[in-house]
Motif scaffolding. Sequence first.
Motif, PDB file in Angstrom:
ATOM      1  N   SER A  51       0.867  -1.175   0.000  1.00  0.00           N
ATOM      2  CA  SER A  51       0.000   0.000   0.000  1.00  0.00           C
ATOM      3  C   SER A  51       0.903   1.223   0.000  1.00  0.00           C
ATOM      4  N   SER A  52       0.293   2.396   0.065  1.00  0.00           N
ATOM      5  CA  SER A  52       1.099   3.614   0.073  1.00  0.00           C
ATOM      6  C   SER A  52       1.611   3.960   1.465  1.00  0.00           C
ATOM      7  N   LEU A  53       1.334   3.120   2.460  1.00  0.00           N
ATOM      8  CA  LEU A  53       1.900   3.306   3.793  1.00  0.00           C
ATOM      9  C   LEU A  53       3.420   3.243   3.719  1.00  0.00           C
ATOM     10  N   ILE A  54       4.087   3.975   4.603  1.00  0.00           N
ATOM     11  CA  ILE A  54       5.543   3.923   4.673  1.00  0.00           C
ATOM     12  C   ILE A  54       5.944   2.558   5.239  1.00  0.00           C
ATOM     13  N   PRO A  55       6.788   1.801   4.516  1.00  0.00           N
ATOM     14  CA  PRO A  55       7.219   0.489   5.031  1.00  0.00           C
ATOM     15  C   PRO A  55       7.838   0.612   6.427  1.00  0.00           C
ATOM     16  N   GLU A  56       7.700  -0.429   7.227  1.00  0.00           N
ATOM     17  CA  GLU A  56       8.100  -0.387   8.633  1.00  0.00           C
ATOM     18  C   GLU A  56       9.560  -0.012   8.826  1.00  0.00           C
ATOM     19  N   THR A  57      10.430  -0.426   7.931  1.00  0.00           N
ATOM     20  CA  THR A  57      11.867  -0.167   8.106  1.00  0.00           C
ATOM     21  C   THR A  57      12.296   1.171   7.507  1.00  0.00           C
ATOM     22  N   CYS A  58      11.344   1.974   7.059  1.00  0.00           N
ATOM     23  CA  CYS A  58      11.676   3.207   6.337  1.00  0.00           C
ATOM     24  C   CYS A  58      11.161   4.445   7.067  1.00  0.00           C
ATOM     25  N   GLU A  59      11.788   5.570   6.781  1.00  0.00           N
ATOM     26  CA  GLU A  59      11.362   6.875   7.262  1.00  0.00           C
ATOM     27  C   GLU A  59      11.279   7.825   6.077  1.00  0.00           C
ATOM     28  N   LEU A  60      10.183   8.573   5.993  1.00  0.00           N
ATOM     29  CA  LEU A  60       9.984   9.493   4.870  1.00  0.00           C
ATOM     30  C   LEU A  60      10.835  10.743   5.048  1.00  0.00           C
ATOM     31  N   ASP A  61      11.630  11.068   4.034  1.00  0.00           N
ATOM     32  CA  ASP A  61      12.477  12.257   4.067  1.00  0.00           C
ATOM     33  C   ASP A  61      11.914  13.398   3.219  1.00  0.00           C
ATOM     34  N   GLN A  62      11.327  13.059   2.099  1.00  0.00           N
ATOM     35  CA  GLN A  62      10.936  14.089   1.129  1.00  0.00           C
ATOM     36  C   GLN A  62       9.764  13.580   0.296  1.00  0.00           C
ATOM     37  N   LEU A  63       8.909  14.503  -0.117  1.00  0.00           N
ATOM     38  CA  LEU A  63       7.745  14.149  -0.936  1.00  0.00           C
ATOM     39  C   LEU A  63       7.650  15.087  -2.133  1.00  0.00           C
ATOM     40  N   HIS A  64       7.462  14.519  -3.318  1.00  0.00           N
ATOM     41  CA  HIS A  64       7.194  15.272  -4.543  1.00  0.00           C
ATOM     42  C   HIS A  64       5.796  14.861  -5.002  1.00  0.00           C
ATOM     43  N   TRP A  65       4.848  15.796  -4.920  1.00  0.00           N
ATOM     44  CA  TRP A  65       3.436  15.498  -5.203  1.00  0.00           C
ATOM     45  C   TRP A  65       3.074  16.176  -6.527  1.00  0.00           C
ATOM     46  N   LEU A  66       2.652  15.393  -7.508  1.00  0.00           N
ATOM     47  CA  LEU A  66       2.215  15.906  -8.811  1.00  0.00           C
ATOM     48  C   LEU A  66       0.709  15.729  -8.900  1.00  0.00           C
TER      49      LEU A  66
END
Length: 631
Positions: A199-214
């Motif tokens: 899904s679009s959930l952030i995977p458990e081992t990951c942390e979101l740093d940056q988002l590019h939304w189009l």
Amino acid sequence: MPKYDHHHPGDPLPEEDYELQPSSSLGSEASDPLLPSYDEHGGKPAFPSAAAPSLHRQSELRRRHGKFRRAVSCLCLSLIVALPTLALIGCYYGKDGIEKVRSWDQLPQDVKDWLDEVVPARAKVDHGAFPTDIGFAGPTPTGSEAALLVTAPALPAYTNVNPLVAPTEKVSNSFSVIQHWGNLSPFYSVSNHGLPETSSLIPETCELDQLHWLQRHGARYPTSYPEGPAALASRLKEAKGQIKGKGSLKFLDDWTYKLGAEILTPFGRSQLFNLGVTARIKYGYLLDRMKGRLPVFRTESQDRMLRSAQNFATGFFGFPAEDQYNLEVTIEAAGFNNTLAPYTTCRGVGDDYKSKLAQWDAVFLKDAHKRLQGDISGYELSLTDVKDMMEMCAYETVALGYSSFCNLFTQKEWKGFEYRNDLYWWYSSSFGYKPARAMGIGWVQELVSRLTKTRLTEFNSTTNSTFHNDVHFPLDDPLYVDFTHDTQFAILLPAMNLTNFAEGGDLPTDHIPKHRSFIASKIMPFATNLQFQVLTCSGEKKIRLVLNDAAVPLTSLNGCPDDDDGLCPLDTFVSAMQTLIGEVDFAKECALDDEMPSEAVVGDVDEGLADVVNPEEEAKEDNEGGDAEQE
């Protein structure tokens, strides 16, 4: 104006208006009625005779008539000068310019009054009696930013089209007509694009740093291209006295065309507002990393593009939003380089998509054409009429909430209409369109620039150097939001080599393939959005793409692994994009080696923030059901 211009008969003349009259053959008594004459012998003053008052009135009338004629002449001359001037002001500055002229303090009041007669001023709204900042707001503590993509066990699917009435006749309960309108469908959460386990959930081992939304704009009225629903309405109106409907077409007897053109519908506005709220709940915590800077959102000057950005921002920041972000509005018009609307700077041509559409129309509209012709007399329906009725269903629904045209067609025919949109986009703007990669490569260059925090130094595509500076194009922000049209999503698929959407090759025109991955209603519906998530996963920088809430496989990119979550190492992704950029010969693929039309500009634009509109795309969208309105 001079005082005497307002003089009324019977009023005393102002003192400064008395003057000597020129002599005439009538003699001194007649020519100087107000002055005494002198006796020739005695030198005693002799006053005017009883006839003098009459002569005086005649002289005064002549003088007034002369002034009146001069005043009329001056007025005529003023109009001769003023009208063309006003026309030039209107053409050059538009309504805003005229309003500025009207509000100019040094402009005489009589000229302002005349402007109000010729070009009525906009209604002035005075909210002075209705203040909103009256105090007594109560407690206003702000909570922590939401991070739904990190905290939630699952994300809700977006399927809501309230307050639209979705068609249900002639289809099964499990079939959604509204999701089979191609680029005219409202945005909805797609189950998957080939990665059903994520899904679009952030995977458990990951942390979101940056988002590019189009982000594409919301639902709109048809574009002003002279085909599609408006053309159908015009044809039906011309035959109004001859047409007689019955059965399924009985409603035509009272039906009138009520659609506008180009701008967002009320539902379209709500789409962008709701998506702004959604984005804040999912990604709001990125604002904590802005370090006091305001995020920069980019959009274009077309009304629907500007309003889409503003509605999204209001949902994201809350009202009022203006002081919480910077909105970069670029000119969308021929002659301006713009990566979000690149159509006019690339003149390459592809295959004849219209002939392919005609071939498919003859197949999937055959039964509907015969059936509907039986319900109308006095008018010969064409296949184009029937196709336009299907478009009318989509447009009326997203604009008016309901359309009687929707109930005219069967479930099979709606599947055929959806495939017609797939054909259109495939051959007009995507994998079946030769210049697509060149058109989309400019935005890819900007994406790589942001991902690598490296400023562009070469502007050899649709990029516009005017905006590539620290103010308009920051390189170290955690959040970017760009607003664009449907065509942008179509051209980015081949530009980024996302060939998982092209499995099976070119689309046939005589049948619907059993398995196909290129479905316009899942790729570019109204309010479609593509998110590039930059993450740190166990110490390694990675990226993944989420299109309408479903992750996109990246295995078609050189070096990207087969990953259940759609993840690819950031360096690998950037390297693949750089390779694709290097493979594009923009001048050749966009036919720029040929003589350039005067309105086409490649490279820098001096006029400031500019965003390009694609008249061709606009045409496409309405013409073929496409939002090339570009939408």
